[in-house]
Design a protein around this motif. Structure first.
Motif, short mmCIF file in Angstrom:
data_model
loop_
_atom_site.label_atom_id
_atom_site.label_comp_id
_atom_site.label_asym_id
_atom_site.label_seq_id
_atom_site.Cartn_x
_atom_site.Cartn_y
_atom_site.Cartn_z
N TYR A 1 72.14 37.24 -73.59
CA TYR A 1 72.46 36.83 -72.22
C TYR A 1 71.23 37.06 -71.34
CZ TYR A 1 77.19 36.99 -74.06
OH TYR A 1 78.32 36.78 -74.81
N THR A 2 71.15 36.31 -70.26
CA THR A 2 69.98 36.41 -69.39
C THR A 2 70.42 36.70 -67.95
OG1 THR A 2 68.70 34.90 -70.76
CG2 THR A 2 67.93 35.24 -68.51
N VAL A 3 69.85 37.75 -67.37
CA VAL A 3 70.16 38.13 -66.00
C VAL A 3 68.89 37.96 -65.17
CG1 VAL A 3 70.94 39.96 -64.45
CG2 VAL A 3 71.90 39.79 -66.77
N GLN A 4 68.92 37.02 -64.22
CA GLN A 4 67.76 36.77 -63.37
C GLN A 4 67.66 37.83 -62.28
OE1 GLN A 4 65.58 34.33 -63.91
NE2 GLN A 4 66.72 33.29 -65.55
N ARG A 5 66.44 38.06 -61.83
CA ARG A 5 66.23 38.97 -60.71
C ARG A 5 67.00 38.47 -59.48
NH1 ARG A 5 62.58 42.60 -58.54
NH2 ARG A 5 61.51 42.71 -60.53
N ASN A 6 67.73 39.38 -58.87
CA ASN A 6 68.50 39.06 -57.67
C ASN A 6 68.09 40.06 -56.59
OD1 ASN A 6 70.49 38.92 -55.61
ND2 ASN A 6 72.01 38.13 -57.05
N ALA B 1 64.13 46.70 -60.11
CA ALA B 1 63.61 47.36 -58.91
C ALA B 1 62.42 48.24 -59.27
CB ALA B 1 64.71 48.20 -58.25
N LEU B 2 62.42 48.76 -60.50
CA LEU B 2 61.33 49.61 -60.97
C LEU B 2 60.15 48.78 -61.49
CD1 LEU B 2 63.39 52.24 -63.02
CD2 LEU B 2 62.80 52.29 -60.60
N TYR B 3 60.46 47.59 -61.99
CA TYR B 3 59.45 46.68 -62.52
C TYR B 3 59.43 45.42 -61.64
CZ TYR B 3 59.42 49.40 -66.90
OH TYR B 3 59.31 50.39 -67.85
N PRO B 4 58.73 45.47 -60.52
CA PRO B 4 58.80 44.37 -59.54
C PRO B 4 58.26 43.04 -60.04
CG PRO B 4 57.07 45.93 -58.95
CD PRO B 4 57.85 46.57 -60.05
N ASP B 5 57.52 43.04 -61.15
CA ASP B 5 56.95 41.79 -61.64
C ASP B 5 57.81 41.11 -62.70
OD1 ASP B 5 54.71 42.10 -59.99
OD2 ASP B 5 53.66 43.32 -61.50
N LEU B 6 58.87 41.75 -63.13
CA LEU B 6 59.72 41.14 -64.15
C LEU B 6 60.70 40.16 -63.50
CD1 LEU B 6 60.61 44.14 -66.53
CD2 LEU B 6 58.72 42.51 -66.68
N PRO B 7 60.71 38.89 -63.95
CA PRO B 7 61.58 37.88 -63.32
C PRO B 7 63.03 37.93 -63.82
CG PRO B 7 60.26 36.86 -65.04
CD PRO B 7 59.82 38.29 -64.95
N PHE B 8 63.23 38.46 -65.02
CA PHE B 8 64.60 38.52 -65.57
C PHE B 8 64.65 39.51 -66.72
CE2 PHE B 8 62.42 35.19 -67.98
CZ PHE B 8 62.77 35.46 -69.29
#
Length: 259
Positions: free
Chosen positions: A163-168, A141-148
């Motif tokens: 582990y990988t957490v995608q933007r939701n 939410a603080l870094y709007p351009d980061l996809p995951f």
């Protein structure tokens, strides 16, 4: 606020580690406990040995991540604190920004007891504790351009997994709504609801703080009202407990006699 990080200033910001608690996803802390800490109603937690070790192992975890992924371009965010574009009270301090394959993503480092590995799923998935998912969604939410975010976890000295957490965005929207509600509660002295947590020590501690002494006031209670029903339930429960204690005493004494 950016330059003032006294305990009072820190109490009025919401960070990534607060996100899971505010959403009710942290098994180790209730929203009312977080509220009490931020309002200074309880002593702040002392840093534990696992917390200290985790900080010291962060640089090692980053090196392991770089070696395992083959990505050498990792910006370690040692100093900068990121603020939300429109909510100055919403902050985050991520462990790293990774650049590779023409894009950039976030990195969060964790250390865990090897016995906790059962709380994690298959490597490469987002099967990690829910409070950690909330934490990195807060950061996104603080870094709007980061996809995951990649979450690198060092289990003792035996295993290392990524582990990988995608933007939701749906979860981010809910999180921001709940964080705003919690923040407004801090500002307006409105604690989070105890609903669902009345049987906890945290609720007992909070109510002792809110009502430290008996005012001596006598109030009339409607027998059929909500308070009346609760009082009757408590009376019946205590009678049942008393009966069980008597049965327990009887059995203990019979056993003693036969020994």
């Amino acid at each position: 606020m950016k330059d003032d990080f006294s305990p009072e200033a820190r109490a009025m910001v919401i960070g990534g580690s607060d996100a899971g608690t505010i959403l009710g996803l942290n098994p180790y802390e209730l929203p009312i406990e977080l509220y009490m800490k931020k309002k200074g109603l309880v002593e702040p937690d002392e840093e534990t040995l696992p917390m200290t070790v985790g900080k010291e192992l962060e640089s090692l975890t980053i090196r392991l991540y770089s070696a395992k992924t083959g990505i050498g371009s990792i910006f370690v965010t040692e100093e900068p604190i990121q603020y939300h574009r429109t909510r100055a009270w919403m902050i985050g301090h991520i462990d790293g920004l990774v650049t590779g394959d023409g894009q950039q993503w976030g990195l969060e480092c964790k250390t865990a007891n090897p016995f906790q590995i059962k709380l994690y799923g298959e490597e490469g998935t987002d099967q990690i504790p829910a409070s950690y998912i909330a934490q990195v969604q807060h950061y996104m939410a603080l870094y709007p351009d980061l996809p995951f975010f990649d979450v690198a976890v060092l289990f003792g000295n035996s295993k290392f997994k990524i582990y990988t957490v995608q933007r939701n965005q749906e979860m981010i929207d809910v999180l921001m709504e709940k964080e705003l509600e919690f923040y407004n509660g801090l500002v307006n002295n409105q604690p989070p609801s105890l609903e669902g947590h009345y049987d906890t020590k945290a609720a007992e501690k909070f109510l002792k703080w809110r009502y430290p002494v008996d005012s001596g006031e006598i109030i009339e209670v409607e027998p059929e009202g909500q308070l009346g029903n609760l009082i009757y339930c408590l009376r019946d429960r205590r009678r049942e407990l008393s009966r069980i204690e008597m049965i327990d005493l009887e059995l203990v004494n019979k056993i003693k006699e036969k020994m």
